[in-house]
Design a protein around this motif. Structure first.
Motif, PDB file in Angstrom:
ATOM      1  N   ASP A 225       0.729  -1.070   0.118  1.00 35.44           N
ATOM      2  CA  ASP A 225       0.020   0.021   0.126  1.00 35.44           C
ATOM      3  C   ASP A 225       0.847   1.290   0.197  1.00 35.44           C
ATOM      4  N   LEU A 226       1.959   1.273   0.919  1.00 35.21           N
ATOM      5  CA  LEU A 226       2.882   2.324   0.873  1.00 35.21           C
ATOM      6  C   LEU A 226       3.508   2.902  -0.438  1.00 35.21           C
ATOM      7  N   LYS A 227       3.957   1.446  -1.258  1.00 29.34           N
ATOM      8  CA  LYS A 227       4.538   1.601  -2.545  1.00 29.34           C
ATOM      9  C   LYS A 227       3.634   2.376  -3.613  1.00 29.34           C
ATOM     10  N   ASN A 228       2.366   1.889  -3.344  1.00 25.28           N
ATOM     11  CA  ASN A 228       1.428   2.629  -4.523  1.00 25.28           C
ATOM     12  C   ASN A 228       1.064   4.067  -4.083  1.00 25.28           C
ATOM     13  N   ARG A 229       1.314   4.457  -2.700  1.00 23.93           N
ATOM     14  CA  ARG A 229       1.160   5.769  -2.511  1.00 23.93           C
ATOM     15  C   ARG A 229       2.353   6.659  -2.521  1.00 23.93           C
ATOM     16  N   GLN A 230       3.531   5.767  -2.750  1.00 21.99           N
ATOM     17  CA  GLN A 230       4.786   6.563  -3.034  1.00 21.99           C
ATOM     18  C   GLN A 230       5.169   7.386  -1.750  1.00 21.99           C
ATOM     19  N   PHE A 231       4.969   6.577  -0.578  1.00 21.53           N
ATOM     20  CA  PHE A 231       5.115   7.311   0.807  1.00 21.53           C
ATOM     21  C   PHE A 231       6.565   7.017   1.139  1.00 21.53           C
ATOM     22  N   HIS A 232       7.212   7.821   1.749  1.00 24.64           N
ATOM     23  CA  HIS A 232       8.726   7.745   2.167  1.00 24.64           C
ATOM     24  C   HIS A 232       8.490   8.103   3.714  1.00 24.64           C
ATOM     25  N   PHE A 233       9.274   7.223   4.724  1.00 27.86           N
ATOM     26  CA  PHE A 233       9.470   7.450   5.937  1.00 27.86           C
ATOM     27  C   PHE A 233      10.319   8.458   6.274  1.00 27.86           C
ATOM     28  N   THR A 234      10.222   9.377   7.213  1.00 26.29           N
ATOM     29  CA  THR A 234      11.057  10.255   7.673  1.00 26.29           C
ATOM     30  C   THR A 234      11.057  10.190   9.236  1.00 26.29           C
ATOM     31  N   PRO A 235      12.312  10.618  10.021  1.00 30.52           N
ATOM     32  CA  PRO A 235      12.561  10.508  11.315  1.00 30.52           C
ATOM     33  C   PRO A 235      11.465  11.053  11.984  1.00 30.52           C
ATOM     34  N   LYS A 236      10.736  12.068  11.630  1.00 28.41           N
ATOM     35  CA  LYS A 236       9.406  12.716  12.438  1.00 28.41           C
ATOM     36  C   LYS A 236       8.436  11.645  12.158  1.00 28.41           C
ATOM     37  N   ILE A 237       7.963  10.988  11.182  1.00 24.10           N
ATOM     38  CA  ILE A 237       6.991  10.005  10.853  1.00 24.10           C
ATOM     39  C   ILE A 237       7.197   8.791  11.883  1.00 24.10           C
ATOM     40  N   VAL A 238       8.448   8.203  12.025  1.00 24.10           N
ATOM     41  CA  VAL A 238       8.754   7.030  12.760  1.00 24.10           C
ATOM     42  C   VAL A 238       8.716   7.406  14.263  1.00 24.10           C
ATOM     43  N   LEU A 239       9.158   8.699  14.756  1.00 29.93           N
ATOM     44  CA  LEU A 239       8.754   8.885  16.315  1.00 29.93           C
ATOM     45  C   LEU A 239       7.514   9.187  16.515  1.00 29.93           C
ATOM     46  N   ALA A 240       6.574   9.623  15.310  1.00 33.26           N
ATOM     47  CA  ALA A 240       5.167   9.508  15.647  1.00 33.26           C
ATOM     48  C   ALA A 240       4.647   8.400  15.874  1.00 33.26           C
ATOM     49  N   LEU A 241       4.909   7.351  14.855  1.00 37.46           N
ATOM     50  CA  LEU A 241       4.427   5.848  14.947  1.00 37.46           C
ATOM     51  C   LEU A 241       4.751   5.329  16.204  1.00 37.46           C
ATOM     52  N   PHE A 242       5.956   5.698  16.834  1.00 33.40           N
ATOM     53  CA  PHE A 242       6.523   4.965  17.961  1.00 33.40           C
ATOM     54  C   PHE A 242       5.517   5.540  19.005  1.00 33.40           C
ATOM     55  N   PHE A 243       5.205   6.862  19.082  1.00 31.97           N
ATOM     56  CA  PHE A 243       4.450   7.315  19.947  1.00 31.97           C
ATOM     57  C   PHE A 243       3.138   6.834  20.052  1.00 31.97           C
ATOM     58  N   PHE A 244       2.414   6.896  18.991  1.00 32.05           N
ATOM     59  CA  PHE A 244       1.126   6.592  18.704  1.00 32.05           C
ATOM     60  C   PHE A 244       0.938   4.860  18.920  1.00 32.05           C
TER      61      PHE A 244
END
Length: 329
Positions: free
Chosen positions: A59-78
């Motif tokens: 799904d992420l490949k289809n969205r052409q989504f790329h992780f950033t340090p901010k997104i990773v930290l947000a995922l850990f928090f949530f």
């Protein structure tokens, strides 16, 4: 395969997922003698998240989504909030009280999400949302009313109900914030996957500390005694069910999916009565009816009203002048 066939298939996937979701409280309650609520939550979300991972990567490949340090930290928090806090509290709520009541309480969260969306996201509180909130709150109160009037109910049962209500309210806040910051970027399936895995990782130190404090090894529990249930909850109930739900939901109207989700409280209560011999009193039945009515009022009636208003406008402007009139209003 035609578009109609695809929608029918998607609808069937959502229905099957809701049926599976409705069995979770019943199955997990029977595992309390083998695994603590913390350990079961850890294993459930770690394995379930790994099952979802291939679907999310695609799904992420289809969205052409790329992780950033901010997104990773947000995922850990949530993930920590969802798994270590909300779902762990919910699991202990199931252990301490009835599976049927816990299912009803947690499934009522769509009603209360509206009030937090008003507070946090500054969304408008429409009359339908207000009616739904009032009726839903009344239904929830009726469901747990007998705890306050029945002297046979234990204090442990009351603690379980309070934990379940607390986890449900926390989940409402989580849903609102998660939708604003993550789901809009990654999609619901991918967010569920990575918050599950990252949340399980944050829960690991707590499971380890609990194992040390209680002098029990929660990583070498009696697997064989609960293996079918363990695999069912982790792989099917948390992994495949979520994959089916989000996949099906992406191909049908969201309002249709929310309507189907309303079937969880009565289904879970029926399963609890059949497999756990729990008594489904008149208060539970009335509460379920009110909660379902509240969800319909809050989510479906506005759509119906808009449809009626559109029909009236189209009848008034039979040649399409309505679009022109609205465009200049």
């Amino acid at each position: 395969m035609t578009s109609t066939d695809n929608k029918k298939k998607a609808l069937l996937m959502v229905i099957i997922a809701i049926i599976i979701f409705s069995t979770f409280e019943v199955v997990s309650k029977t595992m309390g003698d083998v695994l603590s609520g913390t350990a079961l939550t850890f294993y459930r979300f770690l394995i379930g998240g790994l099952v979802l991972l291939p679907f999310s990567i695609r799904d992420l490949k289809n969205r052409q989504f790329h992780f950033t340090p901010k997104i990773v930290l947000a995922l850990f928090f949530f993930g920590f909030v969802l798994v270590a806090a909300i779902m762990t509290l919910a699991q202990y709520g199931i252990y301490y009280s009835d599976a049927s009541i816990c299912a009803v309480i947690f499934s009522s969260n769509p009603i209360f999400v509206t009030i937090f969306a008003v507070i946090i996201l500054k969304e408008s509180l429409t009359k339908y949302k207000s009616y739904g909130l009032i009726i839903g709150s009344a239904g929830l109160f009726i469901c747990v009313l007998h705890f306050f009037v029945d002297g046979n109910i234990t204090s442990t049962f009351g603690l379980g109900v309070l934990l379940q209500i607390l986890s449900m309210l926390m989940f409402c806040i989580y849903t609102v914030l998660n939708s604003k910051y993550l789901v809009s970027r990654m999609g619901a399936l991918s967010v569920t996957t990575f918050t599950s895995i990252f949340g399980a990782i944050t829960l690991f130190p707590i499971v380890f500390a609990q194992s040390f404090a209680t002098d029990t090894n929660l990583f070498t529990f009696d697997v064989l005694s609960v293996l079918p249930k363990f695999l069912y909850i982790s792989i099917i109930g948390t992994g495949l069910a979520y994959a089916m739900y989000f996949s099906g939901l992406s191909k049908i109207e969201t309002s249709t999916g929310s309507m189907i989700f309303m079937a969880k409280p009565p289904l879970a209560s029926i399963f609890a009565a059949i497999f756990l011999n729990e008594t489904i009193g008149i208060n539970i039945i009335i509460g379920i009816v009110l909660i379902i009515a509240a969800m319909i009022i809050a989510t479906k009636l506005p759509t119906i009203q808009k449809g009626h208003e559109y029909e009236k406008t189209r009848d008034y402007y039979p040649t399409g002048e309505s679009e022109t009139a609205e465009g200049h209003s």
